[in-house]
Design a protein around this motif. Sequence first.
Motif, short mmCIF file in Angstrom:
data_model
loop_
_atom_site.label_atom_id
_atom_site.label_comp_id
_atom_site.label_asym_id
_atom_site.label_seq_id
_atom_site.Cartn_x
_atom_site.Cartn_y
_atom_site.Cartn_z
N VAL A 46 0.83 -1.21 0.00
CA VAL A 46 0.00 0.00 0.00
C VAL A 46 0.86 1.26 0.00
O VAL A 46 0.64 2.17 -0.80
CB VAL A 46 -0.97 0.00 1.21
N ILE A 47 1.86 1.31 0.88
CA ILE A 47 2.61 2.56 1.04
C ILE A 47 4.01 2.52 0.45
O ILE A 47 4.68 3.54 0.39
CB ILE A 47 2.69 2.98 2.52
N GLU A 49 7.16 2.16 -2.35
CA GLU A 49 7.41 2.84 -3.62
C GLU A 49 6.63 2.13 -4.72
O GLU A 49 6.65 0.91 -4.82
CB GLU A 49 8.90 2.84 -3.94
N GLU A 50 5.93 2.91 -5.53
CA GLU A 50 5.04 2.39 -6.57
C GLU A 50 3.93 1.53 -5.98
O GLU A 50 3.39 0.64 -6.64
CB GLU A 50 5.82 1.62 -7.65
N GLY A 51 3.60 1.79 -4.73
CA GLY A 51 2.50 1.09 -4.08
C GLY A 51 1.17 1.72 -4.43
O GLY A 51 1.07 2.56 -5.33
N TRP A 52 0.16 1.30 -3.72
CA TRP A 52 -1.19 1.79 -4.00
C TRP A 52 -1.26 3.30 -3.94
O TRP A 52 -1.92 3.94 -4.76
CB TRP A 52 -2.17 1.25 -2.98
N ARG A 53 -0.61 3.88 -2.94
CA ARG A 53 -0.68 5.33 -2.78
C ARG A 53 -0.15 6.02 -4.03
O ARG A 53 -0.81 6.91 -4.58
CB ARG A 53 0.12 5.77 -1.55
N ASP A 54 1.02 5.61 -4.49
CA ASP A 54 1.61 6.23 -5.69
C ASP A 54 0.73 6.01 -6.91
O ASP A 54 0.53 6.91 -7.71
CB ASP A 54 3.02 5.68 -5.94
N ARG A 55 0.21 4.80 -7.05
CA ARG A 55 -0.63 4.51 -8.21
C ARG A 55 -1.95 5.27 -8.14
O ARG A 55 -2.47 5.72 -9.16
CB ARG A 55 -0.85 3.00 -8.35
N MET A 56 -2.50 5.43 -6.94
CA MET A 56 -3.74 6.20 -6.80
C MET A 56 -3.50 7.67 -7.15
O MET A 56 -4.35 8.30 -7.78
CB MET A 56 -4.30 6.09 -5.37
N LEU A 57 -2.36 8.20 -6.76
CA LEU A 57 -2.04 9.58 -7.13
C LEU A 57 -1.89 9.71 -8.64
O LEU A 57 -2.36 10.69 -9.23
CB LEU A 57 -0.77 10.04 -6.42
N ARG A 58 -1.26 8.71 -9.26
CA ARG A 58 -1.12 8.73 -10.72
C ARG A 58 -2.50 8.63 -11.38
O ARG A 58 -2.80 9.33 -12.33
CB ARG A 58 -0.19 7.60 -11.18
#
Length: 115
Positions: A46-47, A49-58
Amino acid sequence: MSDSQPFINTVYGCLDRVALEKLRDSYDTTTLLRVVDELAELLGEVIGEEGWRDRMLRLHGMAHTVINDAGFAGAADETLPELASEITGQMREAIARLETWIQRIEPLEELAARD
């Protein structure tokens, strides 16, 4: 207190005697440790690098660009629908993990003393 009582007092509360005996015969407490390890793994997904957070921001940047006619959010290796599908798939997998964890923990709820 005699063994005929339907409950037993422990340092962690008053528990149902029958349920406790059943779990003593069948419940593997190490399953809870596996949940801890699996939870740590999920949190990394989730948190990290390139986790859910990063992908959700993208995904937000992509959606904001095409839905709100915002400025270009930058190049992406996938399309907006592909990224959305990837994220929802990972979330569905996480929900399945959570349901498994719940099933591992639920037997402990049966220890609640009943009047």
